[in-house]
Motif scaffolding. Structure first.
Motif, PDB file in Angstrom:
ATOM      1  N   VAL A 382       0.843  -1.209   0.000  1.00  0.00           N
ATOM      2  CA  VAL A 382       0.000   0.000   0.000  1.00  0.00           C
ATOM      3  C   VAL A 382       0.872   1.250   0.000  1.00  0.00           C
ATOM      4  CG1 VAL A 382      -1.830   1.243   1.223  1.00  0.00           C
ATOM      5  CG2 VAL A 382      -1.770  -1.254   1.279  1.00  0.00           C
ATOM      6  N   PHE A 383       1.909   1.244   0.847  1.00  0.00           N
ATOM      7  CA  PHE A 383       2.765   2.425   0.962  1.00  0.00           C
ATOM      8  C   PHE A 383       3.560   2.644  -0.323  1.00  0.00           C
ATOM      9  CE2 PHE A 383       6.526   4.763   2.551  1.00  0.00           C
ATOM     10  CZ  PHE A 383       5.867   5.843   3.114  1.00  0.00           C
ATOM     11  N   LYS A 384       4.074   1.558  -0.877  1.00  0.00           N
ATOM     12  CA  LYS A 384       4.851   1.661  -2.115  1.00  0.00           C
ATOM     13  C   LYS A 384       3.984   2.225  -3.245  1.00  0.00           C
ATOM     14  CE  LYS A 384       7.902  -1.249  -4.953  1.00  0.00           C
ATOM     15  NZ  LYS A 384       8.466  -2.615  -5.065  1.00  0.00           N
ATOM     16  N   ALA A 385       2.717   1.792  -3.313  1.00  0.00           N
ATOM     17  CA  ALA A 385       1.802   2.299  -4.344  1.00  0.00           C
ATOM     18  C   ALA A 385       1.568   3.790  -4.167  1.00  0.00           C
ATOM     19  CB  ALA A 385       0.477   1.543  -4.280  1.00  0.00           C
ATOM     20  N   HIS A 386       1.471   4.223  -2.900  1.00  0.00           N
ATOM     21  CA  HIS A 386       1.259   5.664  -2.644  1.00  0.00           C
ATOM     22  C   HIS A 386       2.457   6.467  -3.127  1.00  0.00           C
ATOM     23  CE1 HIS A 386      -0.560   9.127  -0.660  1.00  0.00           C
ATOM     24  NE2 HIS A 386       0.663   9.450  -0.302  1.00  0.00           N
ATOM     25  N   LEU A 387       3.658   5.979  -2.875  1.00  0.00           N
ATOM     26  CA  LEU A 387       4.858   6.686  -3.324  1.00  0.00           C
ATOM     27  C   LEU A 387       4.899   6.768  -4.848  1.00  0.00           C
ATOM     28  CD1 LEU A 387       5.666   6.447  -0.358  1.00  0.00           C
ATOM     29  CD2 LEU A 387       7.939   5.741  -1.082  1.00  0.00           C
ATOM     30  N   LYS A 388       4.525   5.687  -5.522  1.00  0.00           N
ATOM     31  CA  LYS A 388       4.554   5.692  -6.990  1.00  0.00           C
ATOM     32  C   LYS A 388       3.513   6.641  -7.572  1.00  0.00           C
ATOM     33  CE  LYS A 388       6.643   1.241  -8.062  1.00  0.00           C
ATOM     34  NZ  LYS A 388       6.477  -0.081  -8.720  1.00  0.00           N
ATOM     35  N   ASN A 389       2.379   6.772  -6.884  1.00  0.00           N
ATOM     36  CA  ASN A 389       1.305   7.648  -7.377  1.00  0.00           C
ATOM     37  C   ASN A 389       1.585   9.127  -7.117  1.00  0.00           C
ATOM     38  OD1 ASN A 389      -0.187   5.496  -8.289  1.00  0.00           O
ATOM     39  ND2 ASN A 389      -1.332   5.275  -6.380  1.00  0.00           N
ATOM     40  N   HIS A 390       2.568   9.411  -6.286  1.00  0.00           N
ATOM     41  CA  HIS A 390       2.909  10.799  -5.957  1.00  0.00           C
ATOM     42  C   HIS A 390       4.410  10.981  -6.182  1.00  0.00           C
ATOM     43  CE1 HIS A 390      -0.876  10.072  -3.848  1.00  0.00           C
ATOM     44  NE2 HIS A 390      -1.088  11.367  -3.909  1.00  0.00           N
ATOM     45  N   LYS A 391       4.771  11.264  -7.413  1.00  0.00           N
ATOM     46  CA  LYS A 391       6.191  11.354  -7.771  1.00  0.00           C
ATOM     47  C   LYS A 391       6.787  12.622  -7.185  1.00  0.00           C
ATOM     48  CE  LYS A 391       9.868   9.754  -9.655  1.00  0.00           C
ATOM     49  NZ  LYS A 391      10.528   8.617  -9.004  1.00  0.00           N
ATOM     50  N   ARG A 392       7.660  12.462  -6.257  1.00  0.00           N
ATOM     51  CA  ARG A 392       8.344  13.560  -5.576  1.00  0.00           C
ATOM     52  C   ARG A 392       9.553  12.955  -4.874  1.00  0.00           C
ATOM     53  NH1 ARG A 392       3.355  13.859  -1.240  1.00  0.00           N
ATOM     54  NH2 ARG A 392       2.452  15.252  -2.754  1.00  0.00           N
ATOM     55  N   ALA A 393      10.375  13.748  -4.267  1.00  0.00           N
ATOM     56  CA  ALA A 393      11.481  13.216  -3.456  1.00  0.00           C
ATOM     57  C   ALA A 393      10.920  12.760  -2.108  1.00  0.00           C
ATOM     58  CB  ALA A 393      12.545  14.291  -3.251  1.00  0.00           C
ATOM     59  N   TRP A 394      11.244  11.534  -1.722  1.00  0.00           N
ATOM     60  CA  TRP A 394      10.814  10.983  -0.427  1.00  0.00           C
ATOM     61  C   TRP A 394      12.072  10.658   0.376  1.00  0.00           C
ATOM     62  CZ3 TRP A 394       5.654  10.489   0.882  1.00  0.00           C
ATOM     63  CH2 TRP A 394       4.723  10.604  -0.162  1.00  0.00           C
ATOM     64  N   ILE A 395      12.236  11.312   1.522  1.00  0.00           N
ATOM     65  CA  ILE A 395      13.477  11.166   2.301  1.00  0.00           C
ATOM     66  C   ILE A 395      13.120  10.711   3.719  1.00  0.00           C
ATOM     67  CG2 ILE A 395      15.465  12.405   3.254  1.00  0.00           C
ATOM     68  CD1 ILE A 395      15.060  14.233   0.629  1.00  0.00           C
ATOM     69  N   PHE A 396      13.752   9.629   4.150  1.00  0.00           N
ATOM     70  CA  PHE A 396      13.493   9.025   5.457  1.00  0.00           C
ATOM     71  C   PHE A 396      14.780   9.092   6.275  1.00  0.00           C
ATOM     72  CE2 PHE A 396      10.969   7.133   2.153  1.00  0.00           C
ATOM     73  CZ  PHE A 396       9.693   6.973   2.693  1.00  0.00           C
ATOM     74  N   THR A 397      14.721   9.710   7.456  1.00  0.00           N
ATOM     75  CA  THR A 397      15.948   9.812   8.246  1.00  0.00           C
ATOM     76  C   THR A 397      15.681   9.574   9.730  1.00  0.00           C
ATOM     77  OG1 THR A 397      17.879  11.188   8.763  1.00  0.00           O
ATOM     78  CG2 THR A 397      15.764  12.328   8.522  1.00  0.00           C
ATOM     79  N   SER A 398      16.649   8.971  10.383  1.00  0.00           N
ATOM     80  CA  SER A 398      16.587   8.686  11.818  1.00  0.00           C
ATOM     81  C   SER A 398      17.975   8.262  12.261  1.00  0.00           C
ATOM     82  CB  SER A 398      15.577   7.564  12.090  1.00  0.00           C
ATOM     83  OG  SER A 398      15.687   7.103  13.427  1.00  0.00           O
TER      84      SER A 398
END
Length: 635
Positions: A382-398
């Protein structure tokens, strides 16, 4: 625009603008990775070790790129720190003005309709709540934003806030008489025009869930999203892709139906009778679950007592829905009650029926309430599909995304198999600044008297540290037992989670300068105490999730069916990440020194102990108490 070297270098803009700023190679390396991801509209995962300065590591590239960006944080505290402290510092370095907006969830904003309703009805349970209501009324005439954090005179945990804020269920939206002046509406309209929007993960995923349901997008379309404290994302995503029904929703429907019918349908006594019956039946269903607080799988066949209460609620909800449908034309508020009733009937039938495929079906009981839930076994698709449907830079940091230097667990949880990866080490010198102590002679962590013996073994450590200690526990029961023992054994101030809000406990800890703070899960992360007030962190056990947790049980079964070892591939990595969070409380600054104590004998005695050791910062290790005492003496 200045280059990253001109900003982060020894004589760069940050060094000139911020007193005490220390250039860090790891921070500039992170900024370069973020800049590249922004340029490519790519997915990027960054583990930035404690002390990297990751906030500036992503803020600077955002300002350079001038892309419209959402920054999502793990907590409201970090949200406030970003908006009020960190972003204003970076803003001074760049001449191009940018509109920065802080947006919180609707429960953080006063609802004028519900305030008016409570003032008119006068149905609050205590004089204290009535007094707080009038304080809120006076504040409501002066506030511009309606952010409840502005009002310190009413405690943030007071139940009055539930009465004067809205939920998606009870909000009247455009039919509300206060719609034009609504604080939530104004906050969201402001957010739509932001260049940089600061939210938290819960709000971000609430928006995704609404989009999946076919409603309009709350958060504006953007060119980049940054998730800070991204280690929370898999759990929060799972929560928001779940279907949940709480007993509180049923009780609020009953109370709203009763009060709105008294106002606009006084002749329809049946509404009030059914509402009263619903309230009683919901309380009866809670009682049918038993006194014990628990999380458990939903049974294929509920026992007779619970099934009877389920049947009662179904009948009452249907009867109430029939009456509310007839009353709906009387007012928008009654129409809202009818629509809510229809929705809750559908949810209640679904969540008390058989378990759907690929879902974990479970319930949880609280002191006076319960929740029923379907949680997806896997959210990656589900999450991967959301990322593909909204093309933008996605940055995850911790600071905690890897296990033995591998991002595998995080990648698999969210389906980020095509993401760029960057791991930057902490600039702290752990060999000089910290010591890891695993005490000898403690019994098995499951032994009956483990906590008592642990505390006896830790009293010399606490004395050597002169207080200044966090004791982090994996259960409330162990924490409370330890507190009872320590009260008679040490002279340092003792602070206990639950006795006051978390922020106040931390402030008191800093002010005392020699306190001992005992906490559980929420104190393992997001707590930043720098300097001499904290020189020792003691962890009671390796933080494996409870084997009774229904979601964990379901995932273990799923992995076994796939031929995958659930311990090595799921339970152990999750425990490692949690331990890294707890250990990260100790060294927060270049000048900090301290001892990390992990009491659990499995740390060195179990075959998997090395996995924990290899995932912690590289510090000196000892099993000798005298070495610990010597470390504190040699400050």
């Amino acid at each position: 625009m200045p280059s990253l070297q001109e900003i982060f270098g020894a004589s760069g803009l940050l060094s000139n603008a911020i007193n005490g700023f220390t250039p860090r190679e790891s921070q500039q390396h992170m900024a370069e990775a973020v800049e590249r991801a922004l340029d490519l509209n790519a997915e990027l995962i960054v583990e930035a070790g404690t002390g990297t300065g990751k906030t500036f590591g992503y803020l600077v590239p955002i300002f350079i790129s001038q892309k419209k960006t959402i920054i999502s944080t793990g907590t409201k505290n970090l949200q406030d720190q970003l908006f009020f402290k960190d972003i204003p510092l970076i803003t001074k370095l760049f001449p191009t003005p940018r509109k920065i907006v802080l947006l919180k969830g609707r429960a953080n904003y006063l609802c004028q309709y519900r305030l008016k309703k409570n003032l008119e009805e006068g149905r609050l349970a205590s004089r204290q709540l009535v007094s707080q209501l009038h304080i809120i009324e006076e504040w409501s005439t002066a506030t511009d934003k309606g952010d409840i954090a502005e009002l310190n005179a009413v405690p943030e945990d007071s139940t009055i806030w539930r009465e004067v804020t809205s939920t998606p269920d009870n909000c009247l939206n455009q039919d509300c008489e206060f719609y034009k002046s609504c604080f939530v509406v104004k906050a969201r309209a402001d957010a739509m025009n932001a260049d940089i929007l600061v939210v938290n993960h819960h709000l971000f995923f609430a928006d995704i869930a609404l989009q999946e349901s076919g409603f309009g997008e709350l958060l504006p379309g953007t060119e980049a999203v940054i998730f800070d404290e991204a280690h929370h994302i898999p759990e929060i995503a799972s929560q928001f892709f779940s279907q949940i029904l709480s007993s509180r929703q049923l009780l609020e429907l009953a109370r709203d139906a009763e009060s709105e019918s008294l106002k606009d349908a006084k002749d329809m006594q049946d509404i009030r009778d059914h509402a009263e019956e619903l309230e009683k039946s919901v309380h009866d269903m809670r009682a049918a679950f038993g006194l014990e607080l628990r999380r458990a799988p939903w049974p294929d066949t509920p026992d007779a007592l619970i099934q009877n209460k389920i049947d009662d609620i179904k009948l009452i909800l249907k009867a109430l829905e029939t009456q509310l449908k007839e009353a709906a034309k009387r007012s928008k508020a009654l129409e809202n009650c009818w629509k809510r009733c229809v929705d809750l009937i559908a949810k209640f039938y679904t969540l008390t029926d058989k378990t759907p495929e690929n879902m974990v079906h479970w319930f949880e009981t609280h002191l006076q309430s319960f929740t029923l839930q379907h949680t997806p076994m896997i959210v990656a698709d589900v999450f991967k599909a959301h990322l593909k449907n909204h093309k933008r830079a996605w940055i995850f940091t911790s600071a905690t995304l890897t296990v033995k230097n591998s991002f595998g667990l995080f990648v698999d949880a969210l389906g980020l198999d095509s993401a760029l990866q960057c791991q930057v080490k902490s600039p702290f010198d752990y060999q000089k600044q910290a010591l890891l102590y695993v005490p000898r002679a403690l019994p098995d962590a499951k032994a009956a008297h483990y906590t008592q013996q642990l505390i006896e073994a830790m009293i010399p450590v606490i004395d050597a540290s002169c207080g200044k200690t966090f004791l982090l526990f994996t259960s409330y029961r162990a924490m409370e037992l330890a507190a009872d023992i320590l009260k008679t054994r040490i002279s340092y101030p003792i602070l206990l989670q639950g006795t006051m809000p978390k922020r106040e406990l931390i402030e008191q800890f800093k002010q005392f300068g020699n306190a001992v703070l005992l906490g559980t899960s929420s104190f393992w992360y997001g707590v930043d105490v720098r300097g001499d007030a904290l020189t020792c962190v003691i962890i009671d056990k390796l933080p494996f999730a409870s084997p009774d947790d229904p979601i964990l049980q379901a995932r273990i079964r799923m992995l076994r069916k796939q031929g995958i070892d659930p311990f090595l591939n799921y339970q152990l990595p999750h425990a490692v990440l949690t331990l890294k969070q707890g250990a990260g409380r100790l060294i927060r600054d270049m000048e900090d020194r301290g001892v990390l104590v992990i009491c659990d004998p499995r740390m060195v005695g179990a075959r998997y102990g090395e996995t924990f050791l290899q995932s912690l910062p590289n510090m000196k290790r000892t099993r000798d108490l005298n070495k610990v005492i010597e470390f504190f003496l040699n400050k």
